[in-house]
Write a protein that holds these residues in place. Structure first.
Motif, PDB file in Angstrom:
ATOM      1  N   SER A   1       0.841  -1.200   0.000  1.00 55.24           N
ATOM      2  CA  SER A   1       0.000   0.000   0.000  1.00 55.24           C
ATOM      3  C   SER A   1       0.876   1.250   0.000  1.00 55.24           C
ATOM      4  N   LYS A   2       1.908   1.230   0.796  1.00 57.00           N
ATOM      5  CA  LYS A   2       2.845   2.366   0.839  1.00 57.00           C
ATOM      6  C   LYS A   2       3.477   2.591  -0.535  1.00 57.00           C
ATOM      7  N   ARG A   3       3.935   1.507  -1.157  1.00 54.06           N
ATOM      8  CA  ARG A   3       4.598   1.606  -2.454  1.00 54.06           C
ATOM      9  C   ARG A   3       3.650   2.133  -3.529  1.00 54.06           C
ATOM     10  N   ILE A   4       2.442   1.608  -3.575  1.00 58.25           N
ATOM     11  CA  ILE A   4       1.484   1.998  -4.613  1.00 58.25           C
ATOM     12  C   ILE A   4       1.058   3.450  -4.456  1.00 58.25           C
ATOM     13  N   ILE A   5       0.741   3.867  -3.232  1.00 60.63           N
ATOM     14  CA  ILE A   5       0.308   5.250  -3.016  1.00 60.63           C
ATOM     15  C   ILE A   5       1.426   6.225  -3.395  1.00 60.63           C
ATOM     16  N   GLU A   6       2.645   5.898  -3.024  1.00 59.56           N
ATOM     17  CA  GLU A   6       3.776   6.763  -3.382  1.00 59.56           C
ATOM     18  C   GLU A   6       3.962   6.825  -4.897  1.00 59.56           C
ATOM     19  N   ALA A   7       3.832   5.672  -5.568  1.00 57.43           N
ATOM     20  CA  ALA A   7       4.010   5.631  -7.016  1.00 57.43           C
ATOM     21  C   ALA A   7       2.908   6.393  -7.749  1.00 57.43           C
ATOM     22  N   GLU A   8       1.672   6.281  -7.248  1.00 64.47           N
ATOM     23  CA  GLU A   8       0.537   6.905  -7.926  1.00 64.47           C
ATOM     24  C   GLU A   8       0.432   8.406  -7.669  1.00 64.47           C
ATOM     25  N   THR A   9       0.918   8.845  -6.516  1.00 67.33           N
ATOM     26  CA  THR A   9       0.729  10.255  -6.144  1.00 67.33           C
ATOM     27  C   THR A   9       2.016  11.066  -6.144  1.00 67.33           C
ATOM     28  N   GLY A  10       3.164  10.389  -6.157  1.00 64.37           N
ATOM     29  CA  GLY A  10       4.431  11.104  -6.148  1.00 64.37           C
ATOM     30  C   GLY A  10       4.748  11.775  -4.837  1.00 64.37           C
ATOM     31  N   THR A  11       4.119  11.333  -3.753  1.00 59.67           N
ATOM     32  CA  THR A  11       4.386  11.909  -2.441  1.00 59.67           C
ATOM     33  C   THR A  11       4.779  10.816  -1.461  1.00 59.67           C
ATOM     34  N   GLU A  12       5.617  11.149  -0.497  1.00 55.10           N
ATOM     35  CA  GLU A  12       6.084  10.169   0.476  1.00 55.10           C
ATOM     36  C   GLU A  12       4.973   9.797   1.452  1.00 55.10           C
ATOM     37  N   VAL A  13       4.840   8.508   1.729  1.00 55.28           N
ATOM     38  CA  VAL A  13       3.859   8.010   2.691  1.00 55.28           C
ATOM     39  C   VAL A  13       4.597   7.631   3.968  1.00 55.28           C
ATOM     40  N   LYS A  14       4.382   8.390   5.014  1.00 60.31           N
ATOM     41  CA  LYS A  14       5.126   8.209   6.266  1.00 60.31           C
ATOM     42  C   LYS A  14       4.289   7.617   7.388  1.00 60.31           C
ATOM     43  N   TYR A  15       2.963   7.650   7.233  1.00 53.52           N
ATOM     44  CA  TYR A  15       2.096   7.289   8.343  1.00 53.52           C
ATOM     45  C   TYR A  15       1.064   6.240   7.939  1.00 53.52           C
ATOM     46  N   LEU A  16       0.713   5.391   8.910  1.00 51.19           N
ATOM     47  CA  LEU A  16      -0.293   4.341   8.721  1.00 51.19           C
ATOM     48  C   LEU A  16      -1.448   4.549   9.677  1.00 51.19           C
ATOM     49  N   SER A  17      -2.666   4.338   9.175  1.00 52.57           N
ATOM     50  CA  SER A  17      -3.856   4.267  10.018  1.00 52.57           C
ATOM     51  C   SER A  17      -4.351   2.834   9.983  1.00 52.57           C
ATOM     52  N   VAL A  18      -4.494   2.214  11.147  1.00 44.16           N
ATOM     53  CA  VAL A  18      -4.867   0.799  11.182  1.00 44.16           C
ATOM     54  C   VAL A  18      -6.376   0.629  10.965  1.00 44.16           C
ATOM     55  N   PRO A  19      -6.789  -0.224  10.016  1.00 45.59           N
ATOM     56  CA  PRO A  19      -8.212  -0.448   9.762  1.00 45.59           C
ATOM     57  C   PRO A  19      -8.941  -0.987  10.989  1.00 45.59           C
ATOM     58  N   GLU A  20     -10.141  -0.488  11.195  1.00 45.21           N
ATOM     59  CA  GLU A  20     -11.010  -0.899  12.303  1.00 45.21           C
ATOM     60  C   GLU A  20     -10.376  -0.623  13.659  1.00 45.21           C
ATOM     61  N   GLY A  21      -9.256   0.077  13.688  1.00 48.64           N
ATOM     62  CA  GLY A  21      -8.576   0.362  14.955  1.00 48.64           C
ATOM     63  C   GLY A  21      -7.950  -0.857  15.591  1.00 48.64           C
ATOM     64  N   CYS A  22      -7.798  -1.950  14.828  1.00 49.26           N
ATOM     65  CA  CYS A  22      -7.338  -3.223  15.392  1.00 49.26           C
ATOM     66  C   CYS A  22      -5.826  -3.374  15.248  1.00 49.26           C
ATOM     67  N   TYR A  23      -5.141  -3.512  16.357  1.00 50.32           N
ATOM     68  CA  TYR A  23      -3.691  -3.686  16.298  1.00 50.32           C
ATOM     69  C   TYR A  23      -3.207  -4.373  17.574  1.00 50.32           C
ATOM     70  N   ASN A  24      -1.989  -4.878  17.508  1.00 49.05           N
ATOM     71  CA  ASN A  24      -1.301  -5.428  18.667  1.00 49.05           C
ATOM     72  C   ASN A  24       0.185  -5.138  18.491  1.00 49.05           C
ATOM     73  N   ARG A  25       1.013  -5.735  19.324  1.00 49.01           N
ATOM     74  CA  ARG A  25       2.443  -5.446  19.265  1.00 49.01           C
ATOM     75  C   ARG A  25       3.050  -5.892  17.930  1.00 49.01           C
ATOM     76  N   GLU A  26       2.550  -7.016  17.398  1.00 47.73           N
ATOM     77  CA  GLU A  26       3.055  -7.491  16.115  1.00 47.73           C
ATOM     78  C   GLU A  26       2.782  -6.473  15.013  1.00 47.73           C
ATOM     79  N   VAL A  27       1.575  -5.891  15.008  1.00 45.69           N
ATOM     80  CA  VAL A  27       1.229  -4.884  14.012  1.00 45.69           C
ATOM     81  C   VAL A  27       2.098  -3.645  14.185  1.00 45.69           C
ATOM     82  N   MET A  28       2.344  -3.254  15.426  1.00 50.74           N
ATOM     83  CA  MET A  28       3.190  -2.088  15.676  1.00 50.74           C
ATOM     84  C   MET A  28       4.600  -2.310  15.143  1.00 50.74           C
ATOM     85  N   PHE A  29       5.178  -3.470  15.443  1.00 51.93           N
ATOM     86  CA  PHE A  29       6.536  -3.765  14.972  1.00 51.93           C
ATOM     87  C   PHE A  29       6.577  -3.854  13.453  1.00 51.93           C
ATOM     88  N   ALA A  30       5.551  -4.484  12.857  1.00 47.33           N
ATOM     89  CA  ALA A  30       5.502  -4.620  11.401  1.00 47.33           C
ATOM     90  C   ALA A  30       5.379  -3.256  10.730  1.00 47.33           C
TER      91      ALA A  30
END
Length: 261
Positions: A148-177
């Motif tokens: 997703s990061k690669r595609i958005i950067e390629a399509e828009t020409g802007t750097e993608v630095k931040y992630l929003s987690v879908p449904e607000g669901c995350y754990n330590r594995e998601v944070m590290f990833a």
């Protein structure tokens, strides 16, 4: 202690026919509601800052001299450009738009985000599919974040630095990833304010719902303790339910008898 309240929107209703689910409808505010909320922020002269400013301040341990706001949108919906973009420009409010790649079904949608990026708005990732990341095995999780990061950067020409987690669901594995995938910060749907020492991969936001009244909105802008506590309690109930849903039957029984571990 001053802090940052990050507002989170999804879609804005324009009056067009919609086939959205009840869950999506609950997160869709009317144009009139959105306009009234922006007008109130402007009337109160509450500073609206960019996510770059938020992340930089936390990284440097900078304390704000007063309460500030940040504005985000999740999902990459067509109303980002049709409604939110012109209204935010009218008030000169910065904002960040987290894009779900599969929601972009035409070259025109990418062209719109390029225009928004050129105007100074930040673009982030809401993953490839918007899937619950807790359900995915490691390789799929990695793909959702990196592709997703690669595609958005390629399509828009802007750097993608931040992630929003879908449904607000995350754990330590998601944070590290998320960190491993090259993101500088991760934004959740856990309700709360972010102080100078907040965790960059657990940043809190307040999601605006269809039923959010202007008075409730104003109370949150002022960090009314009762309003904030009510929203935090609702968020905690939601998060606990999501975590429990993704446990095995044995883990659910263990949770029932012994509580969260």
């Amino acid at each position: 202690m001053h802090n940052v309240l990050i507002l989170n929107y999804h879609a804005i209703e324009t009056g067009k026919p919609s086939v959205n689910t009840p869950e999506v409808q609950a997160l869709t505010v009317t144009r009139e509601t959105f306009e009234a909320q922006l007008a109130l922020i402007n009337k109160l002269r509450m500073p609206v800052v960019s996510l770059d400013q938020v992340v930089e301040a936390i990284y440097k341990g900078k304390r704000w001299h007063r309460h500030v706001l940040a504005i985000t949108f999740d999902g990459g919906n067509e109303t980002d450009y049709e409604v939110a973009y012109p209204l935010l420009k009218h008030y000169s409010f910065p904002a960040a738009f987290f894009i779900t790649v599969q929601n972009q079904t035409s070259p025109e949608s990418w062209a719109q985000y390029r225009k928004m990026a050129a105007a100074g708005f930040l673009l982030g990732s809401h993953t490839l599919s918007g899937s619950n990341l807790l359900k995915l095995p490691g390789p799929e999780l990695h793909k959702e974040l990196t592709e997703s990061k690669r595609i958005i950067e390629a399509e828009t020409g802007t750097e993608v630095k931040y992630l929003s987690v879908p449904e607000g669901c995350y754990n330590r594995e998601v944070m590290f990833a998320t960190e491993d995938a090259g993101y500088e910060a991760m934004f959740t749907s856990t309700v709360g304010v972010n102080r100078w020492n907040a965790h960059l991969y657990q940043l809190k936001r307040w999601t605006i719902h269809r039923k959010t009244t202007l008075k409730e909105f104003e109370n949150m802008l002022h960090r009314n303790p009762r309003e904030l506590q009510l929203r935090q309690m609702q968020s905690q109930v939601h998060d606990s339910g999501v975590k429990l849903m993704h446990r095995s039957p044995f883990q659910k029984i263990k949770h029932f008898f012994f509580g969260e571990k």
